[in-house]
Scaffold this motif. Structure first.
Motif, PDB file in Angstrom:
ATOM      1  N   VAL A   1       0.935  -1.091   0.041  1.00 25.82           N
ATOM      2  CA  VAL A   1       0.035  -0.011  -0.011  1.00 25.82           C
ATOM      3  C   VAL A   1       0.896   1.390   0.111  1.00 25.82           C
ATOM      4  N   GLY A   2       0.485   2.368  -0.037  1.00 26.08           N
ATOM      5  CA  GLY A   2       0.767   3.610  -0.014  1.00 26.08           C
ATOM      6  C   GLY A   2       1.265   3.995   1.323  1.00 26.08           C
ATOM      7  N   LEU A   3       2.043   5.240   1.546  1.00 26.34           N
ATOM      8  CA  LEU A   3       2.422   5.666   2.774  1.00 26.34           C
ATOM      9  C   LEU A   3       1.131   6.149   3.728  1.00 26.34           C
ATOM     10  N   GLU A   4       0.099   6.736   3.168  1.00 21.98           N
ATOM     11  CA  GLU A   4      -0.992   7.150   3.690  1.00 21.98           C
ATOM     12  C   GLU A   4      -1.773   5.943   4.232  1.00 21.98           C
ATOM     13  N   GLU A   5      -1.644   4.897   3.689  1.00 17.14           N
ATOM     14  CA  GLU A   5      -2.532   3.552   4.326  1.00 17.14           C
ATOM     15  C   GLU A   5      -1.416   3.047   5.234  1.00 17.14           C
ATOM     16  N   LEU A   6      -0.118   2.968   5.062  1.00 19.17           N
ATOM     17  CA  LEU A   6       0.832   2.140   5.929  1.00 19.17           C
ATOM     18  C   LEU A   6       1.213   2.936   7.338  1.00 19.17           C
ATOM     19  N   THR A   7       1.320   4.409   7.188  1.00 18.51           N
ATOM     20  CA  THR A   7       1.322   5.015   8.268  1.00 18.51           C
ATOM     21  C   THR A   7       0.312   4.652   9.622  1.00 18.51           C
ATOM     22  N   PRO A   8      -0.905   4.710   9.519  1.00 19.82           N
ATOM     23  CA  PRO A   8      -1.599   4.192  10.650  1.00 19.82           C
ATOM     24  C   PRO A   8      -1.421   2.834  11.096  1.00 19.82           C
ATOM     25  N   VAL A   9      -0.876   2.030  10.271  1.00 17.84           N
ATOM     26  CA  VAL A   9      -0.437   0.697  10.794  1.00 17.84           C
ATOM     27  C   VAL A   9       0.625   0.812  11.593  1.00 17.84           C
ATOM     28  N   LEU A  10       1.668   1.495  11.178  1.00 16.97           N
ATOM     29  CA  LEU A  10       2.851   1.738  11.929  1.00 16.97           C
ATOM     30  C   LEU A  10       2.755   2.518  13.275  1.00 16.97           C
ATOM     31  N   ASP A  11       1.962   3.416  13.099  1.00 19.17           N
ATOM     32  CA  ASP A  11       1.551   4.197  14.466  1.00 19.17           C
ATOM     33  C   ASP A  11       1.159   3.225  15.416  1.00 19.17           C
ATOM     34  N   ARG A  12      -0.027   2.653  14.930  1.00 19.70           N
ATOM     35  CA  ARG A  12      -0.857   1.755  15.752  1.00 19.70           C
ATOM     36  C   ARG A  12       0.156   0.378  16.527  1.00 19.70           C
ATOM     37  N   ALA A  13       0.930  -0.050  15.716  1.00 20.63           N
ATOM     38  CA  ALA A  13       2.056  -1.012  16.124  1.00 20.63           C
ATOM     39  C   ALA A  13       3.025  -0.548  17.239  1.00 20.63           C
ATOM     40  N   GLN A  14       3.417   0.677  16.964  1.00 22.56           N
ATOM     41  CA  GLN A  14       4.259   1.404  18.005  1.00 22.56           C
ATOM     42  C   GLN A  14       3.699   1.392  19.384  1.00 22.56           C
ATOM     43  N   ALA A  15       2.546   1.838  19.327  1.00 24.66           N
ATOM     44  CA  ALA A  15       1.640   2.458  20.458  1.00 24.66           C
ATOM     45  C   ALA A  15       1.274   0.774  21.204  1.00 24.66           C
ATOM     46  N   LEU A  16       1.053  -0.361  20.136  1.00 22.52           N
ATOM     47  CA  LEU A  16       0.806  -1.288  21.159  1.00 22.52           C
ATOM     48  C   LEU A  16       2.101  -1.818  21.605  1.00 22.52           C
ATOM     49  N   ALA A  17       3.449  -1.739  20.882  1.00 24.40           N
ATOM     50  CA  ALA A  17       4.585  -2.432  21.555  1.00 24.40           C
ATOM     51  C   ALA A  17       4.809  -1.564  22.750  1.00 24.40           C
ATOM     52  N   ARG A  18       4.506  -0.226  22.829  1.00 23.03           N
ATOM     53  CA  ARG A  18       5.047   0.714  24.111  1.00 23.03           C
ATOM     54  C   ARG A  18       3.950   0.167  25.224  1.00 23.03           C
ATOM     55  N   GLU A  19       2.983  -0.197  24.895  1.00 18.90           N
ATOM     56  CA  GLU A  19       1.819  -0.851  25.949  1.00 18.90           C
ATOM     57  C   GLU A  19       2.644  -2.058  26.808  1.00 18.90           C
ATOM     58  N   GLN A  20       3.174  -2.934  25.782  1.00 14.85           N
ATOM     59  CA  GLN A  20       3.678  -4.497  26.388  1.00 14.85           C
ATOM     60  C   GLN A  20       5.112  -4.076  26.974  1.00 14.85           C
ATOM     61  N   PHE A  21       6.004  -3.099  26.275  1.00 15.57           N
ATOM     62  CA  PHE A  21       7.296  -2.898  26.782  1.00 15.57           C
ATOM     63  C   PHE A  21       7.388  -1.498  27.010  1.00 15.57           C
ATOM     64  N   PRO A  22       6.977  -0.671  28.333  1.00 14.31           N
ATOM     65  CA  PRO A  22       6.992   0.669  28.440  1.00 14.31           C
ATOM     66  C   PRO A  22       8.422   1.021  28.468  1.00 14.31           C
ATOM     67  N   GLY A  23       9.403   0.418  28.804  1.00 11.32           N
ATOM     68  CA  GLY A  23      10.671   1.209  28.911  1.00 11.32           C
ATOM     69  C   GLY A  23      11.460   0.769  27.665  1.00 11.32           C
ATOM     70  N   ALA A  24      10.818   0.229  26.496  1.00 12.62           N
ATOM     71  CA  ALA A  24      11.778  -0.145  25.408  1.00 12.62           C
ATOM     72  C   ALA A  24      11.561   1.367  24.517  1.00 12.62           C
ATOM     73  N   GLN A  25      12.689   1.320  23.838  1.00 13.72           N
ATOM     74  CA  GLN A  25      13.012   2.356  22.435  1.00 13.72           C
ATOM     75  C   GLN A  25      12.277   1.257  21.359  1.00 13.72           C
ATOM     76  N   ILE A  26      11.334   1.810  20.466  1.00 10.45           N
ATOM     77  CA  ILE A  26      10.557   1.279  19.553  1.00 10.45           C
ATOM     78  C   ILE A  26      10.873   2.162  18.209  1.00 10.45           C
ATOM     79  N   VAL A  27      11.163   1.288  17.089  1.00 15.39           N
ATOM     80  CA  VAL A  27      11.065   2.188  15.656  1.00 15.39           C
ATOM     81  C   VAL A  27      10.573   1.060  14.751  1.00 15.39           C
ATOM     82  N   THR A  28      10.181   1.389  13.674  1.00 16.55           N
ATOM     83  CA  THR A  28       9.646   0.719  12.503  1.00 16.55           C
ATOM     84  C   THR A  28      10.637   0.796  11.368  1.00 16.55           C
ATOM     85  N   THR A  29      11.063  -0.075  10.701  1.00 16.25           N
ATOM     86  CA  THR A  29      12.055  -0.109   9.735  1.00 16.25           C
ATOM     87  C   THR A  29      11.945  -0.967   8.582  1.00 16.25           C
TER      88      THR A  29
END
Length: 725
Positions: free
Chosen positions: A520-548
């Protein structure tokens, strides 16, 4: 001078055979972006995310003993291919292959979450893939691997179809498209240019001498590029047609004036001298505007766009030297075969005078229509959008695109995003602990359910799969302690350790989760990446999280397209205006010259907004390139106009300037149309758009030079002429 030019060309010629193509994703990454630095760290920790799928589809693969036997053979052979780091397939955890009880194995395969998340089993067992994790490979190594992989699955069992899907297949398709421009369409452009030259000048030298100049320009640019190891790509594929267009236009301007000198009775070197006295000033300044147009591309942070600008600047400087040092020698050595028949030249001269007089008579209407078109184009700028889906770069019926879309419909993600979790300097929850492994498994489940990913694979999935196939009673329940013990056993087993290293860094401070997503394009993928980072922070509050990953970095390139358009167009416009100020030394004529150069660009770019044609890696270059080229004819007209106006008056001066220059305008416009038309026939959609839209802009520029320039500069008013107005 001719001998030196010939020796230089001969020295450069072997470099042409050294040219290679490289359309791997890394070529198109924005080099200065922080995302590129994150991806470099990811590759250092985990070895990369390149992958290739060997797909078998069409029937009930799981219910066919022959198909299962074939899959096992392919998996074993694929593991031995050079560049393959690991293989994920149906036989990975099977105690024996082929399975004794296909029916029971079918139930197990369809129920196994790891195989589903990896995309190994899809479409109810009617599509099976073998996922090859690749080591970082060069373009040549990828091509070789792809050829070997296709050989492995080239003879599937009866009733089944096979295909190879992945970035290496896309890279090869792009390479083939670039070679198509070089070897199929470029020769047609050369032939078309030769025909145009012959129809215009009706002489052998009128064809040969400009084409010799073009040949020198091409060889003296591409040869050194080959020696320097420069790799061509889908953007640099337009370089050869662009160089031909610019070189031929430069030679035609001189040749038209040379023919006029011959018609006036001058001979040999005297005719050559007269041609260059008349054209030396416009030649220098048209080269400057061309340099400005291409030089503006150097502002882009997209590597191929910047490279095209650099090499076009080099080519323009080489041509400027060659036109003054070599072309006079060519004309001097060959005066006896420089035919004096004017061919279409006389018709084009009459066209120039007629168009000028018509434009002056209808001056107000021409200005109103031009202003309306420009305003309409400007209103289209806010409607511009950036191409989102990378699959749109390929024609709808292209086999690579068809294969990817088919897999996505079957529920297999064709692209991957890497979610990287790092414990950080404070030291958060250990990923290898019982709690850490449980949280990773839970995070994967959340990502599948909430983020929009088709499949998710991480350390938790790998450990849980080992538990399910360990034979330990109750292990499939996957408790935290059981997971930790399974991880320990995997680290002590060579095969298991290799699987763990794909998802866990050596110091165990970083882990990755691979999210398989649709293309998909950047507009469609960006919400997926943002949600993935938010869920990861909930499970690992102290971790540094990036998508690449390769896929998001390719989409990240789109962020720079609007900035590239604005920056290159703005710089080119300012620089071209400065050139006109210096050249014309008149605040009256300079705005007129700038407007006539800018109108075709504004109309075409704005028209893209109205028509819904998106900006992409190729169309973003149209503005600066066309602005640099469109100003050339205006410079020749205004330079001649300034000479004639004090003697003849403005109206007659414009008519005389266009009469003298119209043959060059028309021929160069046709050559440019042919050159960009070659790009329009490419198999890569952005280059198609670039070629067709640039050709449209060039056609508008030709009309502007023949009509709008005359309307703006000429004034059929004797009373005002007498007052010098």
């Amino acid at each position: 001078m001719l001998a030196l030019a010939a020796l230089l060309a001969l020295g450069c010629l072997p470099g042409l055979w050294r040219l290679r193509s490289d359309n791997t994703p890394h070529v198109f990454f924005r080099g200065a972006s922080g995302e590129a630095a994150e991806y470099a760290r990811f590759r250092q920790a985990f070895g990369g995310d390149e992958a290739l799928r060997l797909v078998l589809r069409g029937g009930d693969v799981l219910g066919s003993p022959a198909a299962l036997r074939f899959l096992g053979e392919v998996e074993r052979a694929a593991a031995a291919l050079p560049g393959v780091h690991a293989v994920a397939g149906l036989s990975d955890f099977a105690p024996e292959w082929p399975p004794r009880d296909p029916s029971a194995f079918r139930v197990q395969a369809l129920a196994d979450p790891l195989w589903k998340n990896l995309g190994v089993v899809a479409d109810g067992g009617h599509s099976i893939s073998i996922l090859l994790s690749l080591e970082p490979l060069s373009a040549e190594q990828q091509t070789d691997l792809l050829r070997r992989a296709e050989g492995l699955i080239s003879k599937p069992p009866a009733g089944l179809q096979s295909e190879v899907v992945g970035m290496p297949a896309l890279n090869r398709a792009l390479d083939e498209a670039s070679h198509e421009v070089e070897w199929k369409y470029f020769p047609l452009l050369v032939l078309a240019a030769a025909v145009l030259l012959f129809l215009t000048f009706r002489s052998l030298s009128g064809v040969l001498l400009p084409m010799v100049f073009v040949g020198l320009a091409e060889i003296e640019l591409l040869g050194p590029m080959g020696y320097l190891g420069v790799r061509l790509n889908m953007v640099l594929a337009v370089l050869a047609p662009l160089v031909l267009v610019i070189a031929l236009a430069t030679a035609v301007y001189v040749h038209v004036r040379f023919h006029s000198a011959l018609a006036e009775g001058l001979e040999g070197s005297a005719a050559v001298r007269a041609a260059f006295i008349a054209k030396r000033r416009p030649l220098v300044w048209t080269s400057v505007t061309t340099l400005v147009g291409f030089g503006a591309l150097l502002l882009s942070d997209i590597g191929p766009v910047r490279a095209l600008g650099f090499w076009c600047v080099v080519a323009t400087l080489e041509m400027l030297l060659t036109i003054f040092l070599v072309y006079p020698a060519l004309l001097t050595v060959c005066p006896t075969i420089a035919g004096r028949g004017v061919g279409l030249e006389g018709s084009f001269q009459r066209l120039g005078r007629v168009s000028a007089r018509w434009a002056i008579r209808h001056r107000r209407a021409v200005i109103v229509v031009t202003a309306t078109a420009a305003l309409t184009g400007l209103l289209g700028f806010p409607r511009l959008r950036v191409e989102g889906n990378a699959l749109e770069y390929l024609p709808r019926d292209h086999p690579v695109r068809v294969a990817i879309e088919r897999l996505e419909r079957a529920g297999v993600g064709s692209s991957a995003v890497e979610l990287v979790l790092d414990r950080g300097p404070q030291g958060g929850l250990e990923f290898t602990s019982a709690e850490g492994l449980t949280n990773l498994a839970f995070l994967s489940a959340l990502l599948r359910d909430e983020s929009g990913a088709i499949g998710v694979v991480g350390l938790g999935e790998v450990v849980d799969a080992a538990l399910r196939h360990s034979g330990v009673p109750g292990a499939a329940l996957g408790g935290g302690a059981a997971r930790a013990q399974a991880l320990t056993r995997m680290k002590n087993d060579p095969r298991g350790r290799k699987a763990v290293e794909r998802f866990l860094s050596r110091d165990a401070n970083s882990t990755r989760l691979t999210l398989f997503v649709r293309a998909v394009g950047l507009e469609e993928l960006t919400p997926v990446l943002d949600r993935a980072q938010a869920l990861a922070r909930e499970q690992f509050p102290g971790a540094q999280i990036v998508t690449t990953g390769e896929f998001p970095l390719l989409l990240d390139m789109q962020r720079g397209l609007m900035r590239t358009l604005a920056g290159t167009l703005g710089l080119a416009l300012v620089a071209v205006a400065a050139v006109f100020v210096h050249l014309l030394r008149s605040w009256r004529y300079t705005p007129l010259a700038v407007v006539t150069s800018l109108v075709p660009v504004v109309v075409v770019i704005g028209g893209m907004g109205w028509a819904g044609i998106p900006l992409d890696i190729a169309t973003v270059m149209i503005a600066s390139i066309v602005l640099g080229l469109a100003g050339d004819d205006t410079i020749h007209t205004v330079d001649r106009f300034r000479v004639l106006a004090p003697q003849l008056g403005r109206a007659e001066a414009v008519a005389g300037a266009l009469e003298a220059n119209a043959p060059a305008y028309v021929v160069t416009a046709l050559i440019r149309l042919a050159g960009f038309g070659v790009c329009a026939m490419a198999g890569f959609v952005p280059i198609q758009r670039f070629g067709s839209l640039s050709a449209l802009a060039i056609a508008l520029a030709a009309l502007t030079d023949l009509i709008v320039v005359a309307a703006l500069l000429g004034r059929d008013d004797p009373a005002r002429e007498a007052q010098g107005l």
